[in-house]
Write a protein that holds these residues in place. Structure first.
Motif, PDB file in Angstrom:
ATOM      1  N   LEU A 167       0.817  -1.210   0.000  1.00 27.62           N
ATOM      2  CA  LEU A 167       0.000   0.000   0.000  1.00 27.62           C
ATOM      3  C   LEU A 167       0.852   1.263   0.000  1.00 27.62           C
ATOM      4  N   ASN A 168       1.908   1.267   0.807  1.00 29.04           N
ATOM      5  CA  ASN A 168       2.813   2.410   0.876  1.00 29.04           C
ATOM      6  C   ASN A 168       4.211   1.979   0.443  1.00 29.04           C
ATOM      7  N   LYS A 169       4.918   2.878  -0.229  1.00 32.75           N
ATOM      8  CA  LYS A 169       6.256   2.513  -0.671  1.00 32.75           C
ATOM      9  C   LYS A 169       7.199   2.410   0.525  1.00 32.75           C
ATOM     10  N   LEU A 170       8.141   1.505   0.423  1.00 28.55           N
ATOM     11  CA  LEU A 170       9.142   1.326   1.465  1.00 28.55           C
ATOM     12  C   LEU A 170      10.110   2.499   1.430  1.00 28.55           C
ATOM     13  N   GLN A 171      10.309   3.136   2.587  1.00 31.31           N
ATOM     14  CA  GLN A 171      11.183   4.295   2.652  1.00 31.31           C
ATOM     15  C   GLN A 171      12.109   4.204   3.849  1.00 31.31           C
ATOM     16  N   VAL A 172      13.318   4.662   3.667  1.00 29.99           N
ATOM     17  CA  VAL A 172      14.240   4.856   4.774  1.00 29.99           C
ATOM     18  C   VAL A 172      14.287   6.352   5.050  1.00 29.99           C
ATOM     19  N   PHE A 173      13.866   6.745   6.242  1.00 32.86           N
ATOM     20  CA  PHE A 173      13.827   8.160   6.604  1.00 32.86           C
ATOM     21  C   PHE A 173      15.107   8.558   7.325  1.00 32.86           C
ATOM     22  N   ASN A 174      15.520   9.802   7.113  1.00 37.00           N
ATOM     23  CA  ASN A 174      16.580  10.373   7.939  1.00 37.00           C
ATOM     24  C   ASN A 174      15.989  10.680   9.309  1.00 37.00           C
ATOM     25  N   THR A 175      16.571  10.099  10.330  1.00 37.25           N
ATOM     26  CA  THR A 175      16.010  10.254  11.674  1.00 37.25           C
ATOM     27  C   THR A 175      15.899  11.712  12.077  1.00 37.25           C
ATOM     28  N   ASP A 176      16.865  12.532  11.709  1.00 37.50           N
ATOM     29  CA  ASP A 176      16.821  13.938  12.124  1.00 37.50           C
ATOM     30  C   ASP A 176      15.760  14.743  11.378  1.00 37.50           C
ATOM     31  N   GLY A 177      15.100  14.121  10.369  1.00 41.91           N
ATOM     32  CA  GLY A 177      13.956  14.762   9.744  1.00 41.91           C
ATOM     33  C   GLY A 177      12.653  14.427  10.447  1.00 41.91           C
ATOM     34  N   ILE A 178      12.683  13.419  11.303  1.00 41.34           N
ATOM     35  CA  ILE A 178      11.481  12.950  12.005  1.00 41.34           C
ATOM     36  C   ILE A 178      11.539  13.278  13.497  1.00 41.34           C
ATOM     37  N   GLN A 179      12.717  13.130  14.082  1.00 44.11           N
ATOM     38  CA  GLN A 179      12.888  13.332  15.519  1.00 44.11           C
ATOM     39  C   GLN A 179      13.806  14.515  15.795  1.00 44.11           C
ATOM     40  N   PRO A 180      13.639  15.181  16.955  1.00 50.54           N
ATOM     41  CA  PRO A 180      12.625  14.936  17.981  1.00 50.54           C
ATOM     42  C   PRO A 180      11.241  15.370  17.512  1.00 50.54           C
ATOM     43  N   PHE A 181      10.235  14.700  17.992  1.00 50.86           N
ATOM     44  CA  PHE A 181       8.873  14.950  17.547  1.00 50.86           C
ATOM     45  C   PHE A 181       8.375  16.303  18.051  1.00 50.86           C
ATOM     46  N   LYS A 182       7.466  16.872  17.289  1.00 51.70           N
ATOM     47  CA  LYS A 182       6.941  18.199  17.583  1.00 51.70           C
ATOM     48  C   LYS A 182       5.426  18.126  17.681  1.00 51.70           C
ATOM     49  N   ARG A 183       4.889  18.628  18.769  1.00 50.13           N
ATOM     50  CA  ARG A 183       3.441  18.568  18.953  1.00 50.13           C
ATOM     51  C   ARG A 183       2.761  19.583  18.039  1.00 50.13           C
ATOM     52  N   VAL A 184       1.710  19.123  17.349  1.00 51.21           N
ATOM     53  CA  VAL A 184       0.962  19.964  16.422  1.00 51.21           C
ATOM     54  C   VAL A 184      -0.529  19.809  16.708  1.00 51.21           C
ATOM     55  N   LYS A 185      -1.286  20.785  16.298  1.00 50.55           N
ATOM     56  CA  LYS A 185      -2.730  20.780  16.551  1.00 50.55           C
ATOM     57  C   LYS A 185      -3.423  19.756  15.662  1.00 50.55           C
ATOM     58  N   PHE A 186      -4.267  18.957  16.288  1.00 50.36           N
ATOM     59  CA  PHE A 186      -5.109  18.010  15.567  1.00 50.36           C
ATOM     60  C   PHE A 186      -6.502  18.111  16.175  1.00 50.36           C
ATOM     61  N   GLY A 187      -7.409  18.769  15.468  1.00 50.45           N
ATOM     62  CA  GLY A 187      -8.713  19.026  16.070  1.00 50.45           C
ATOM     63  C   GLY A 187      -8.550  19.990  17.238  1.00 50.45           C
ATOM     64  N   LYS A 188      -9.112  19.619  18.380  1.00 48.79           N
ATOM     65  CA  LYS A 188      -9.050  20.500  19.551  1.00 48.79           C
ATOM     66  C   LYS A 188      -7.895  20.169  20.488  1.00 48.79           C
ATOM     67  N   TYR A 189      -7.051  19.208  20.108  1.00 47.32           N
ATOM     68  CA  TYR A 189      -5.906  18.830  20.934  1.00 47.32           C
ATOM     69  C   TYR A 189      -4.612  18.959  20.150  1.00 47.32           C
ATOM     70  N   GLU A 190      -3.517  18.744  20.834  1.00 46.82           N
ATOM     71  CA  GLU A 190      -2.212  18.685  20.189  1.00 46.82           C
ATOM     72  C   GLU A 190      -1.578  17.326  20.461  1.00 46.82           C
ATOM     73  N   PHE A 191      -0.954  16.754  19.414  1.00 50.74           N
ATOM     74  CA  PHE A 191      -0.293  15.465  19.541  1.00 50.74           C
ATOM     75  C   PHE A 191       1.049  15.524  18.814  1.00 50.74           C
ATOM     76  N   PRO A 192       1.961  14.598  19.123  1.00 48.40           N
ATOM     77  CA  PRO A 192       3.275  14.624  18.471  1.00 48.40           C
ATOM     78  C   PRO A 192       3.192  14.262  16.988  1.00 48.40           C
ATOM     79  N   GLY A 193       4.055  14.906  16.213  1.00 45.63           N
ATOM     80  CA  GLY A 193       4.186  14.596  14.800  1.00 45.63           C
ATOM     81  C   GLY A 193       5.648  14.712  14.397  1.00 45.63           C
ATOM     82  N   PRO A 194       6.009  14.280  13.184  1.00 43.54           N
ATOM     83  CA  PRO A 194       7.392  14.421  12.715  1.00 43.54           C
ATOM     84  C   PRO A 194       7.892  15.858  12.828  1.00 43.54           C
ATOM     85  N   LYS A 195       9.156  16.012  13.152  1.00 44.67           N
ATOM     86  CA  LYS A 195       9.752  17.334  13.373  1.00 44.67           C
ATOM     87  C   LYS A 195       9.632  18.211  12.133  1.00 44.67           C
ATOM     88  N   ASP A 196      10.014  17.669  10.997  1.00 44.03           N
ATOM     89  CA  ASP A 196      10.007  18.424   9.743  1.00 44.03           C
ATOM     90  C   ASP A 196       8.831  17.949   8.892  1.00 44.03           C
TER      91      ASP A 196
END
Length: 327
Positions: free
Chosen positions: A245-274
């Motif tokens: 369903l999704n292509k296999l990817q190797v992510f650069n860790t520093d593009g994903i972590q540390p996670f950054k909280r972002v607004k989702f609806g009425k709350y905030e949850f962690p998401g990829p840094k970049d």
């Protein structure tokens, strides 16, 4: 001239097939061009509606979203309590960035955890469900992979149930494990990944569910580690792969972590840094509604029950109270 060529020439000359098929090709070409224009017009319309207008959900859809948000919040509360790191992934994170909440046609949620946190989360989850009186509502499930190997299971799914009609899942949260790679030089290892995935399911079934031994073989075969490295990728239990369903990817860790909280609806949850790094790699131009949409059909099933709107509303209120008083 050979016999086959003579027969072919005779058929063409006697039936006028050359002209006939040329006309058919011209007609089909014009039809394809017309359909392309219609498809492009429809896609532009959907982009305008979904990205430029503030559409109001129906009461049932709103109650569904309220319950779903509380399920995501419950996971977040557990992770905060035990200091587990997790993040919104896939369409859930895309919805947070592009729609400030749910993608309009989405009806489940996706999250990710690095393997070490994932394993610990699985261990404490039953206790937290029981402690919060949710063990009769939130069901722990591991996705079946019978298409690979009969009896194989994979990533964690949390279903919020109601006893309506012998049990109906009102919403769902998928939790996908991720792994670090010791090293990666950009090579294509898709076929190896698929082979290792299949072997993992065989090992899991043959060992009667010995997860630790089975995943250890995966780590050895794919050169993985639980220690943080500059590279991370989807666990073999997920939906990524060269023909998946999704292509296999190797992510650069520093593009994903540390996670950054972002607004989702009425709350905030962690998401990829970049967000741009993650979403561009995952979707390409993520600010456009895709030409082909994927539906899970959960809302279609729920609409069949006359009392479902009141049930959804009450369950959302109940789970919110649990989260408000979570310790």
């Amino acid at each position: 001239m050979g016999i086959k060529q003579k027969i072919g020439n005779k058929i063409l000359n006697s039936s006028g097939s050359v002209q006939h098929y040329k006309k058919q090709i011209d007609k089909l070409t014009k039809k394809v061009e017309r359909l392309e224009k219609e498809n492009n017009s429809t896609n532009r319309l959907l982009n305008t509606l979904f990205l430029d207008y503030d559409l109001t959900p129906s009461p049932l859809l709103q109650n569904f979203r309220d319950l779903s948000l509380e399920l995501l919040r419950f996971m977040d509360n557990i992770c905060i309590k035990y200091d587990f790191e997790w993040w919104m992934r896939g369409g859930t994170f895309l919805g947070a960035i592009r729609h400030d909440g749910f993608i309009p046609w989405d009806d489940d949620m996706d999250s990710g955890m690095m393997r070490s946190y994932y394993d610990e989360f699985v261990d404490v989850l039953p206790e937290e469900l029981e402690r919060n009186n949710l063990d009769n509502k939130i069901k722990i499930n591991f996705r079946q992979r019978n298409a690979f190997v009969e009896g194989a299971t994979s990533f964690l799914q949390l279903f919020y149930y109601n006893d309506l009609k012998d049990g109906v899942d009102l919403t769902a949260l998928d939790v996908f494990p991720f792994d670090y790679m010791k090293d990666y030089n950009g090579e294509d290892f898709g076929q190896l990944y698929e082979d290792v995935r299949l072997q993992y399911y065989h090992d899991l079934v043959d060992s009667n569910g010995d997860y630790e031994a089975s995943i250890a073989k995966v780590y050895e075969s794919l050169n993985l580690t639980r220690d943080q490295t500059p590279f991370m990728l989807n666990g073999v239990e997920g939906s990524a792969g060269p023909n998946r369903l999704n292509k296999l990817q190797v992510f650069n860790t520093d593009g994903i972590q540390p996670f950054k909280r972002v607004k989702f609806g009425k709350y905030e949850f962690p998401g990829p840094k970049d967000k741009d790094y993650y979403l561009n790699n995952y979707y390409g131009d993520y600010w456009k509604v895709p030409r082909v949409l994927t539906f899970h059909q959960r809302m279609g099933r729920l609409r069949k029950f006359p009392e479902i709107n009141e049930i959804m509303e009450n369950e959302a209120i109940y789970l919110k109270q649990v989260n408000d008083n979570f310790e």
